[in-house]
Design an enzyme around this catalytic site. Structure first.
Site, mmCIF file in Angstrom:
data_model
loop_
_atom_site.group_PDB
_atom_site.id
_atom_site.type_symbol
_atom_site.label_atom_id
_atom_site.label_comp_id
_atom_site.label_asym_id
_atom_site.label_seq_id
_atom_site.Cartn_x
_atom_site.Cartn_y
_atom_site.Cartn_z
ATOM 1 N N LYS A 113 12.380 -1.636 -10.445
ATOM 2 C CA LYS A 113 12.414 -2.126 -11.834
ATOM 3 C C LYS A 113 12.702 -0.990 -12.799
ATOM 4 C CE LYS A 113 8.484 -4.967 -10.365
ATOM 5 N NZ LYS A 113 7.731 -4.053 -9.505
ATOM 6 N N TYR B 246 6.105 3.124 -11.324
ATOM 7 C CA TYR B 246 5.017 3.339 -10.353
ATOM 8 C C TYR B 246 5.019 4.787 -9.843
ATOM 9 C CZ TYR B 246 4.984 -1.819 -10.024
ATOM 10 O OH TYR B 246 4.954 -3.168 -10.281
ATOM 11 N N HIS C 124 11.571 -4.504 -16.144
ATOM 12 C CA HIS C 124 10.137 -4.591 -15.846
ATOM 13 C C HIS C 124 9.370 -5.457 -16.847
ATOM 14 C CE1 HIS C 124 6.840 -2.067 -13.691
ATOM 15 N NE2 HIS C 124 6.363 -3.228 -14.021
ATOM 16 N N ASP D 59 8.569 -3.954 -2.823
ATOM 17 C CA ASP D 59 8.691 -4.030 -4.290
ATOM 18 C C ASP D 59 8.075 -2.788 -4.925
ATOM 19 O OD1 ASP D 59 9.026 -5.471 -6.943
ATOM 20 O OD2 ASP D 59 6.892 -5.018 -6.975
HETATM 21 N N1 LIG Z 1 5.929 -6.702 -12.668
HETATM 22 C C1 LIG Z 1 4.718 -6.327 -13.038
HETATM 23 O O1 LIG Z 1 4.447 -6.139 -14.235
HETATM 24 C C2 LIG Z 1 3.675 -6.124 -11.997
HETATM 25 C C3 LIG Z 1 2.339 -5.970 -12.363
HETATM 26 C C4 LIG Z 1 1.389 -5.799 -11.344
HETATM 27 C C5 LIG Z 1 1.787 -5.822 -10.023
HETATM 28 N N2 LIG Z 1 3.114 -5.943 -9.687
HETATM 29 C C6 LIG Z 1 3.591 -5.941 -8.290
HETATM 30 O O2 LIG Z 1 2.809 -6.864 -7.529
HETATM 31 C C7 LIG Z 1 2.178 -6.189 -6.459
HETATM 32 C C8 LIG Z 1 0.864 -6.824 -6.134
HETATM 33 O O3 LIG Z 1 0.030 -6.927 -7.279
HETATM 34 P P1 LIG Z 1 -1.383 -6.192 -7.377
HETATM 35 O O4 LIG Z 1 -1.330 -4.944 -6.605
HETATM 36 O O5 LIG Z 1 -1.739 -6.154 -8.809
HETATM 37 O O6 LIG Z 1 -2.410 -7.238 -6.750
HETATM 38 P P2 LIG Z 1 -2.600 -7.977 -5.346
HETATM 39 O O7 LIG Z 1 -1.547 -7.665 -4.386
HETATM 40 O O8 LIG Z 1 -2.881 -9.398 -5.677
HETATM 41 O O9 LIG Z 1 -3.982 -7.353 -4.857
HETATM 42 C C9 LIG Z 1 -4.075 -6.016 -4.486
HETATM 43 C C10 LIG Z 1 -5.560 -5.641 -4.431
HETATM 44 O O10 LIG Z 1 -6.230 -6.397 -3.438
HETATM 45 C C11 LIG Z 1 -6.657 -5.558 -2.355
HETATM 46 N N3 LIG Z 1 -6.248 -6.272 -1.113
HETATM 47 C C12 LIG Z 1 -5.007 -6.300 -0.552
HETATM 48 N N4 LIG Z 1 -4.999 -7.104 0.531
HETATM 49 C C13 LIG Z 1 -6.245 -7.599 0.638
HETATM 50 C C14 LIG Z 1 -6.853 -8.480 1.567
HETATM 51 N N5 LIG Z 1 -6.150 -9.013 2.582
HETATM 52 N N6 LIG Z 1 -8.173 -8.779 1.394
HETATM 53 C C15 LIG Z 1 -8.884 -8.248 0.359
HETATM 54 N N7 LIG Z 1 -8.352 -7.398 -0.548
HETATM 55 C C16 LIG Z 1 -7.048 -7.084 -0.406
HETATM 56 C C17 LIG Z 1 -5.957 -4.240 -2.552
HETATM 57 O O11 LIG Z 1 -6.755 -3.143 -2.153
HETATM 58 P P3 LIG Z 1 -6.329 -2.108 -0.980
HETATM 59 O O12 LIG Z 1 -5.022 -1.480 -1.328
HETATM 60 O O13 LIG Z 1 -7.470 -1.146 -1.009
HETATM 61 O O14 LIG Z 1 -6.270 -2.917 0.274
HETATM 62 C C18 LIG Z 1 -5.777 -4.199 -4.075
HETATM 63 O O15 LIG Z 1 -6.978 -3.776 -4.696
HETATM 64 C C19 LIG Z 1 2.070 -4.753 -6.974
HETATM 65 O O16 LIG Z 1 1.810 -3.812 -5.958
HETATM 66 C C20 LIG Z 1 3.421 -4.588 -7.609
HETATM 67 O O17 LIG Z 1 4.416 -4.367 -6.614
HETATM 68 C C21 LIG Z 1 4.050 -6.112 -10.671
#
Ligand SMILES: NC(=O)c1ccc[n+]([C@@H]2O[C@H](COP(=O)([O-])OP(=O)(O)OC[C@H]3O[C@@H](n4cnc5c(N)ncnc54)[C@H](OP(=O)(O)O)[C@@H]3O)[C@@H](O)[C@H]2O)c1
Length: 290
Positions: A73, A48, A106, A43
């Site tokens: 997106k 991004y 998005h 994704d």
């Molecule tokens: N549509 C939207 O508006 C929107 C908004 C936000 C996000 N997104 C999408 O959703 C995806 C995920 O959301 P997100 O990145 O906000 O949050 P997330 O996936 O819930 O969490 C990511 C965070 O947690 C850490 N992490 C990852 N795996 C871990 C584990 N097993 N144990 C402990 N910490 C861990 C990562 O750090 P490290 O990288 O240092 O491991 C990063 O700081 C995004 O990458 C994007 O593709 C979409």
């Protein structure tokens, strides 16, 4: 690997790698590592600024293009019919592909919903032309979906929304269920709860205890909870060990009382921005050509 079937029959792996805030210089390596470990879903988003590197990671992996579910997106600055058609060309060009598996709007642009509808009609055109295999939205709330469903033809396959144990949006999830829209969780392990130093899902005592009982991590418990409740989830990490951990979730089962205990953690408090606060004035930015 668990897959889910979208409302138009397209199959999508339930867990994908997210790459929001993944710096371009490490994106190709993260994508390549995820694909090596068995992920088949990525994704990304035009906003991004790492689509080019996502494409590079897929090519480096040696995995055939049609085995990877690729989702991106369109940013709000490209909302209107022609600009959204062109946004497809920009994203596909950077990713180095002819066709996308899923293309989302998005954000809803509440203050210019006319543009949002035109952008969605462009997605419908791309779908009809076979340039995308499925279309959907992100951060739409019930009122946005109501208008979209009234004024356009194709029911979105997906609404990608903030969803983790602390913010579950159950009323919105019910709207999705009613219309056959798949709920895809962003920040599925609560990343957004940890960025500002607030109470983080990773430190939650209920999640920790459930994780202990299964010999799994808190992140794995949250991802398993999404799978058992029928959602797609797109956890982000740049670290190989965590990318592996987040995909190692297919060999255990939460008990119904454990699922209920996680459901009870909802605070109703959003970590990310209110979708109605997203305006062209505040968040508009140019998305470069391919
Ligand atoms: N549509 C939207 O508006 C929107 C908004 C936000 C996000 N997104 C999408 O959703 C995806 C995920 O959301 P997100 O990145 O906000 O949050 P997330 O996936 O819930 O969490 C990511 C965070 O947690 C850490 N992490 C990852 N795996 C871990 C584990 N097993 N144990 C402990 N910490 C861990 C990562 O750090 P490290 O990288 O240092 O491991 C990063 O700081 C995004 O990458 C994007 O593709 C979409």
């Amino acid at each position: 690997m668990q897959t889910t079937v979208l409302n138009n029959g397209v199959e999508m792996p339930a867990i994908g790698l997210g790459v929001f805030q993944t710096p371009p210089d490490v994106t190709a390596a993260a994508v390549e590592e995820a694909l090596r470990l068995g992920y088949r879903h990525i994704d990304t988003a035009a906003a991004y600024f790492n689509e080019r590197e996502v494409g590079e990671g897929i090519r480096r992996s040696g995995i055939a293009r049609d085995e990877v579910f690729l989702e991106t997106k369109v940013w709000i600055s490209d909302y209107n019919y022609d600009a959204t058609l062109h946004a497809f060309d920009k994203s596909a060009g950077k990713l180095g592909v002819n066709r996308l598996d899923l293309l989302l709007l998005h954000q809803p642009l509440s203050s210019r919903f006319d543009l949002t509808l035109d952008a969605y009609r462009a997605l419908e055109g791309l779908l009809a032309d076979g340039k995308v295999r499925s279309i959907g939205v992100s951060n739409f709330m019930p009122e946005h979906l109501d208008r979209l469903l009234t004024e356009t033809s194709v029911v979105p396959a997906v609404n990608q929304i903030e969803l983790h144990p602390y913010f579950q949006q159950s009323a919105l999830q019910s709207v999705h269920a009613e219309h056959g829209i798949l709920t895809q969780a962003w920040s599925p392990i609560g990343g957004v709860t940890s960025y500002g130093g607030e109470k983080s899902t990773f430190d939650d005592s209920t999640l920790r205890e459930i994780a202990r009982q299964h010999g799994k991590s808190v992140a794995q418990v949250m991802l398993r909870w999404h799978l058992q409740e029928g959602r797609s989830a797109i956890p982000k990490s740049t670290k190989p060990a965590r990318i592996a951990e987040n995909f190692d979730v297919f060999d255990f089962e939460l008990a119904s009382e454990q699922v209920a205990a996680i459901d009870a953690l909802d605070t109703g408090v959003r970590g990310g921005p209110d979708p109605d606060s997203i305006t062209l004035e505040a968040y508009g930015m140019e998305i470069p050509e391919a």
